[in-house]
Motif scaffolding. Structure first.
Motif, PDB file in Angstrom:
ATOM      1  N   GLU A 155      -8.727  -3.492   6.218  1.00  0.00           N
ATOM      2  CA  GLU A 155      -7.990  -2.780   7.276  1.00  0.00           C
ATOM      3  C   GLU A 155      -6.975  -1.808   6.673  1.00  0.00           C
ATOM      4  N   VAL A 156      -6.310  -2.242   5.609  1.00  0.00           N
ATOM      5  CA  VAL A 156      -5.246  -1.413   5.037  1.00  0.00           C
ATOM      6  C   VAL A 156      -5.795  -0.412   4.018  1.00  0.00           C
ATOM      7  N   ALA A 157      -6.597  -0.880   3.072  1.00  0.00           N
ATOM      8  CA  ALA A 157      -7.011  -0.011   1.964  1.00  0.00           C
ATOM      9  C   ALA A 157      -8.352   0.663   2.208  1.00  0.00           C
ATOM     10  N   GLY A 158      -9.037   0.332   3.290  1.00  0.00           N
ATOM     11  CA  GLY A 158     -10.263   1.020   3.636  1.00  0.00           C
ATOM     12  C   GLY A 158     -11.463   0.541   2.833  1.00  0.00           C
ATOM     13  N   LEU A 159     -12.638   1.105   3.206  1.00  0.00           N
ATOM     14  CA  LEU A 159     -13.867   0.698   2.530  1.00  0.00           C
ATOM     15  C   LEU A 159     -13.926   1.230   1.111  1.00  0.00           C
ATOM     16  N   GLY A 160     -13.137   2.286   0.852  1.00  0.00           N
ATOM     17  CA  GLY A 160     -13.113   2.841  -0.496  1.00  0.00           C
ATOM     18  C   GLY A 160     -12.771   1.786  -1.522  1.00  0.00           C
ATOM     19  N   ARG A 192     -14.724   0.718  -4.955  1.00  0.00           N
ATOM     20  CA  ARG A 192     -14.097   0.764  -6.284  1.00  0.00           C
ATOM     21  C   ARG A 192     -14.245  -0.555  -7.035  1.00  0.00           C
ATOM     22  N   SER A 203      -1.989   1.440  -3.832  1.00  0.00           N
ATOM     23  CA  SER A 203      -3.419   1.468  -3.550  1.00  0.00           C
ATOM     24  C   SER A 203      -4.177   0.853  -4.722  1.00  0.00           C
ATOM     25  N   GLU A 204      -3.653   1.105  -5.919  1.00  0.00           N
ATOM     26  CA  GLU A 204      -4.234   0.506  -7.132  1.00  0.00           C
ATOM     27  C   GLU A 204      -4.146  -1.023  -7.064  1.00  0.00           C
ATOM     28  N   ASP A 222      -6.646  -2.493  -4.811  1.00  0.00           N
ATOM     29  CA  ASP A 222      -7.983  -2.496  -5.407  1.00  0.00           C
ATOM     30  C   ASP A 222      -8.158  -3.715  -6.294  1.00  0.00           C
ATOM     31  N   PHE A 239       0.826  -1.214   0.000  1.00  0.00           N
ATOM     32  CA  PHE A 239       0.000   0.000   0.000  1.00  0.00           C
ATOM     33  C   PHE A 239       0.855   1.256   0.000  1.00  0.00           C
TER      34      PHE A 239
END
Lengths: 201, 363
Positions: free
Chosen positions: A184-189, A193, A118-119, A122, A112
């Motif tokens: 936990e790391v990348a969030g609900l976003g 996505r 972050s990509e 996803d 991350f």
């Protein structure tokens, strides 16, 4: 009596509120190909996907699990057909299953924080959902027969769910624990996505 | 930082809100009517209700100079409410759309307004003197889905629109006889009506909730349902943009955003709090929340006696009252607007949302 029947039949047939007017309108948004909304993806052939799979497995055998995971996520075949995507899903699942639970979070955090990380997460999230969808559809035929309706109104599971398919249950539990760690790391976003992205895996 | 000013108007979602120029009147869209609140000392008091729509009002905007209010609704109509000594008088606008009107905003010149709709068109409405009537012209191409939001460029000709087909677009809404010819700029040189000056889509392609031009009008930001905001720096007509920067966040999606100067964006949405983004053409990043978490009365620092703890566990099955969010807003924020500012920088901004609260923040 017959008149009443006729009238009610007529009104039912004329129920204009149930007519799908979008189907009759050539300009309607439901009558165009949504794939024209975004740029096309480069096609990926069967052998290319297998090749990537080989390379990723090689990394995995060499002990570089993080490199294997990144490599697999960055080479997702968006332009491939169903079979190609299935091959790549196999590759990703293999990588995921070979990583120990204690290594998950630190590895995800390293990915991350790195460039384009972050990509990558996803994409991982998309594979988690795809993997869960795949292992649940393979179980559906057996599910109906294992449910026995009880007179109390409750349904009771006959035998353990997925008992006949031990490996898919295990695969699911791996995917679920990955899912928890990725959120936990990348969030609900990142979950959001997965749903919006047109680059389907 | 001073604490935000919080007013709980009612227990009902607020679709949109708008302040008059003197900040004494607040219009909020509630269900099928628009309620006008007047400032009384430290609070707001209901003073008028604009009833004219028969379906949910989706958007409301007060023109700052003329004081006219425009509203639009799911009943496919827009109404312009003219202030008069005996109250507000509505005039129906000919929108010619067959789906709900979703969003309305006055142009900065206040000669026109734009209405987004589910009919995949944007109606640009202006007053026709000879017929004494508000008429509309449609921007159609190449919108492929519901228009959820629009925003005006400071020159009142260019219009940005976000749509559920995940594109943010910039159009020309030039109307002869109403607008003066715009200066050529980064968005293009010749700008006849319905010119598409830009069409933007980010990688994860969420449907667009909010669009906004920077104060100079030379950059565009949009927030979409993929929890991202995207900032576009255009590079003149027919040229690819200088930079398209997408910031994916770990948060829930943003519903609304405003610029604070050229290098700051404030966005809020499903996380019930406002967040600050900072950056420039080189890159943007999320810098944090505008909420100060340690507000008195909200913290969980209160010492619990053992007796109380067991009593709570017995009564409610838990020791802490967790029915309240730690944020000021208790539900999704749907609109964020500049309340007070000068020359493009924001001193105060206001937010409303599903929880029926209006909050005025210091930027």
């Amino acid at each position: 009596m017959s008149i009443i029947q006729q009238v009610s039949n007529a009104t039912l047939n004329d129920n204009w509120r149930t007519i799908n007017i979008d189907a009759l309108d050539p300009e309607s948004s439901s009558n165009f190909d949504t794939s024209t909304l975004h740029p096309a993806f480069a096609p990926v052939s069967d052998s290319e996907a297998r090749n990537i799979g080989q390379q990723v497995r090689q990394l995995l055998r060499g002990g570089d699990a993080e490199g294997a995971l990144r490599g697999a996520l960055e080479s997702a075949p968006y332009g491939g057909d169903v079979a190609v995507k299935e091959i790549h899903l196999q590759t990703v699942t293999e990588v995921l299953q070979s990583i120990k639970a204690s290594e998950m979070t630190p590895m995800l955090q390293r990915i991350f924080q790195s460039e384009g990380g972050s990509e990558a997460l996803d994409v991982l999230m998309k594979y988690l959902y795809k993997g869960m969808a795949a292992s649940s559809t393979s179980k559906t035929p057996t599910r109906g027969s294992t449910l026995t309706p009880q007179s109390t109104g409750f349904s009771q599971m006959g035998g353990r769910p997925g008992a006949g398919n031990e490996s898919s249950g295990a695969a699911m539990s791996v995917l679920l624990s990955w899912h928890e760690k990725v959120v936990e790391v990348a969030g609900l976003g990142s979950v959001g996505r997965c749903m919006t992205d047109w680059r389907k895996v | 930082m001073a604490a935000p000013e919080v007013h709980h108007l009612f227990h009902h979602p607020i679709a949109d809100h708008s302040f008059s120029a003197d900040k004494q009147t607040l219009a909020v869209a509630r269900d099928t009517s628009v309620e006008l609140y007047g400032r009384t000392g430290s609070g707001f008091k209901l003073k008028d209700e604009l009833k004219g729509h028969d379906k949910t009002v989706t958007s409301v905007d007060i023109a700052l100079q003329s004081g006219r209010i425009v509203t639009c609704s799911q009943d496919r109509n827009a109404l312009v409410w003219e202030p008069s000594p005996t109250g507000y008088k509505p005039t129906l606008v000919l929108l010619r759309i067959n789906r709900a009107a979703t969003f309305v905003r006055w142009s900065p010149s206040e000669m026109k307004f734009a209405v987004g709709s589910g009919a995949r068109v944007i109606a640009i409405c202006y007053f026709e003197e000879e017929n004494d009537w508000w008429v509309s012209k449609h921007i159609k191409k190449p919108i492929r889905s519901t228009v959820t939001t629009v925003a005006w460029h400071p020159n009142s000709v260019l219009l940005a629109a976000g749509s559920t087909d995940a594109h943010a677009r910039v159009f020309s809404s030039f109307i002869k006889g109403v607008d003066s010819r715009p200066e050529p700029g980064v968005w293009g040189e010749r700008l006849p009506f319905n010119t598409v000056c830009g069409e933007y889509l980010n990688n994860s392609a969420g449907w667009v909730h909010a669009v906004s031009f920077s104060p100079s009008g030379d950059a565009l930001a949009f927030a979409s349902h993929d929890s991202s905001i995207t900032v576009v720096y255009p590079n003149g007509a027919e040229q690819p943009p200088r930079a398209v920067l997408s910031i994916n966040t770990q948060l829930l999606p943003f519903m609304s955003l405003i610029w604070n100067g050229e290098s700051e964006i404030i966005a809020a949405g499903y996380d019930c709090e406002a967040f600050r983004f900072q950056g420039n053409e080189g890159g943007w990043q999320l810098t944090g929340s505008l909420e100060s978490k340690g507000r008195p009365g909200m913290g969980d620092a209160r010492e619990e006696s053992a007796f109380n703890m067991f009593k709570q566990m017995d009564l409610k099955g838990k020791t802490k009252d967790d029915t309240q969010l730690k944020t000021v807003h208790q539900n999704t924020i749907s609109t964020i607007r500049v309340y007070e500012g000068a020359g493009g920088t924001v001193r105060k901004f206001s937010t409303t949302g599903v929880d029926g609260r209006i909050v005025i923040w210091n930027a």
